[in-house]
Structure formats: structure tokens, C-alpha cells
Design a protein around this motif. Structure first.
Motif, PDB file in Angstrom:
ATOM      1  N   LYS A   1     -70.595 -49.204  40.461  1.00  0.00           N
ATOM      2  CA  LYS A   1     -69.196 -48.801  40.649  1.00  0.00           C
ATOM      3  C   LYS A   1     -68.967 -48.175  42.018  1.00  0.00           C
ATOM      4  O   LYS A   1     -67.856 -48.217  42.538  1.00  0.00           O
ATOM      5  CB  LYS A   1     -68.797 -47.786  39.571  1.00  0.00           C
ATOM      6  CG  LYS A   1     -68.416 -48.395  38.253  1.00  0.00           C
ATOM      7  CD  LYS A   1     -68.078 -47.354  37.221  1.00  0.00           C
ATOM      8  CE  LYS A   1     -66.856 -46.561  37.602  1.00  0.00           C
ATOM      9  NZ  LYS A   1     -66.398 -45.656  36.527  1.00  0.00           N
TER      10      LYS A   1
ATOM     11  N   GLU B   1     -65.831 -53.047  43.114  1.00  0.00           N
ATOM     12  CA  GLU B   1     -64.690 -52.758  42.261  1.00  0.00           C
ATOM     13  C   GLU B   1     -64.857 -53.542  40.967  1.00  0.00           C
ATOM     14  O   GLU B   1     -64.441 -54.692  40.866  1.00  0.00           O
ATOM     15  CB  GLU B   1     -63.394 -53.113  42.958  1.00  0.00           C
ATOM     16  CG  GLU B   1     -63.120 -52.223  44.161  1.00  0.00           C
ATOM     17  CD  GLU B   1     -61.829 -52.581  44.872  1.00  0.00           C
ATOM     18  OE1 GLU B   1     -60.922 -53.162  44.242  1.00  0.00           O
ATOM     19  OE2 GLU B   1     -61.755 -52.267  46.061  1.00  0.00           O
TER      20      GLU B   1
ATOM     21  N   TYR C   1     -67.519 -57.807  36.105  1.00  0.00           N
ATOM     22  CA  TYR C   1     -67.146 -58.000  37.500  1.00  0.00           C
ATOM     23  C   TYR C   1     -66.671 -59.433  37.673  1.00  0.00           C
ATOM     24  O   TYR C   1     -67.403 -60.372  37.376  1.00  0.00           O
ATOM     25  CB  TYR C   1     -68.344 -57.721  38.415  1.00  0.00           C
ATOM     26  CG  TYR C   1     -68.068 -57.941  39.885  1.00  0.00           C
ATOM     27  CD1 TYR C   1     -67.233 -57.090  40.585  1.00  0.00           C
ATOM     28  CD2 TYR C   1     -68.645 -59.007  40.556  1.00  0.00           C
ATOM     29  CE1 TYR C   1     -66.984 -57.292  41.933  1.00  0.00           C
ATOM     30  CE2 TYR C   1     -68.402 -59.215  41.902  1.00  0.00           C
ATOM     31  CZ  TYR C   1     -67.572 -58.354  42.588  1.00  0.00           C
ATOM     32  OH  TYR C   1     -67.323 -58.558  43.919  1.00  0.00           O
TER      33      TYR C   1
ATOM     34  N   LYS D   1     -67.364 -49.963  52.060  1.00  0.00           N
ATOM     35  CA  LYS D   1     -68.072 -49.196  51.052  1.00  0.00           C
ATOM     36  C   LYS D   1     -69.158 -48.260  51.574  1.00  0.00           C
ATOM     37  O   LYS D   1     -69.568 -47.370  50.862  1.00  0.00           O
ATOM     38  CB  LYS D   1     -68.724 -50.143  50.034  1.00  0.00           C
ATOM     39  CG  LYS D   1     -67.766 -51.061  49.348  1.00  0.00           C
ATOM     40  CD  LYS D   1     -66.821 -50.307  48.486  1.00  0.00           C
ATOM     41  CE  LYS D   1     -65.886 -51.248  47.765  1.00  0.00           C
ATOM     42  NZ  LYS D   1     -64.894 -50.589  46.997  1.00  0.00           N
TER      43      LYS D   1
END
Length: 144
Positions: free
Chosen positions: A52, A56, A73, A139
Motif C-alpha cells: 500500500k 494504489e 490491484y 512514490k
């Protein structure tokens, strides 16, 4: 009908292998098991928390016997073994399920701070060659 090529699906599979290998490198001597085994025996929610942090995900999932969690996912189900083909074993986690998971899953492993340790280790990696540049921009903090 042939399945359409999805590059992100391959990235999640490679990232799962990467996380399993990283766990093995860090914890094998102390816990005497590899990453995949650890995540299949009590640390499954720690695995979901790691994923996570970088992807996403659609949903957190719980096995119908309340003894394993996974994630959805892009319409597919995954855990530390990779793609789960038997989707019928899982349901989307409710708020009540999440309380159960947070209270019960991985309690014997809490002192290892697995998800925090792995997220920290990944953030210190300069380059993970099999992940797209977009992954780093969105990220991760990359050292320059």
C-alpha cells in the motif's frame, strides 16, 4: 480471447519478489524463514502495508476463514506468493474486519517492525532497475 498486456501488473509481480527477497536478506538469520514464508505465516498484513505504501491498491482482502489477508490491484488478487487465482476464498475487508486484522494479525512479530523497516530500506535504495521511472517520481525519495 487473449489477455491484453498490462505493464503495471508485471511491475507489481516483480515488486512482490523484490519485497520477499529483501525480507529474506534482513530477517532470515533471526526468523529462520524466507520472506514469502513469513508473509504466509502471520505477517500477511505487514506485506499489505508495504504494498500500500508504493501502489494504489483497490482493496484489502481477507480470506473467508479470517486467517490470511491479501490485496486487490487492478482487479487481480495478490499476496506474497504473487497472483491469487482462487478469488472466491477472499472478500473485501470491512471496517470491522480491519479492526480484527489490526488487533490480531502479526502480533508475535510486532517487535520486528517489519513494514516500517522494509519501507525505510526501500526509501534508501538509489535504484531498483525493474521499476518504472514514474514509480520513483510518485512514490519514493531517490538519493541524488
Amino acid at each position: 480471447m487473449m489477455k491484453e498486456y498490462n505493464p503495471y501488473e508485471e511491475d507489481i509481480e516483480k515488486f512482490i519478489v523484490f519485497v520477499n527477497d529483501l525480507i529474506t536478506d534482513i530477517y532470515y538469520e533471526e526468523l529462520m524463514c524466507d520472506g514469502e514464508t513469513l508473509f504466509q505465516n502471520g505477517a500477511c498484513y505487514e506485506f499489505v502495508k508495504i504494498i500500500k505504501n508504493y501502489f494504489e491498491i483497490d482493496n484489502v482482502l481477507i480470506e473467508k476463514g479470517f486467517d490470511h489477508c491479501a490485496f486487490e490491484y487492478k482487479g487481480n488478487y495478490y499476496d506474497s506468493t504473487g497472483l491469487i487465482t482462487d478469488k472466491d476464498r477472499f472478500s473485501v475487508v470491512t471496517d470491522q474486519d480491519m479492526l480484527y486484522i489490526e488487533d490480531r494479525f502479526g502480533m508475535h512479530l510486532m517487535r520486528y517492525q517489519i513494514s516500517d523497516t522494509i519501507i525505510n530500506e526501500i526509501s534508501n535504495i538509489e535504484m531498483v532497475p525493474h521499476l518504472p521511472a514514474k514509480f520513483y517520481q510518485n512514490k519514493m525519495k531517490v538519493k541524488k
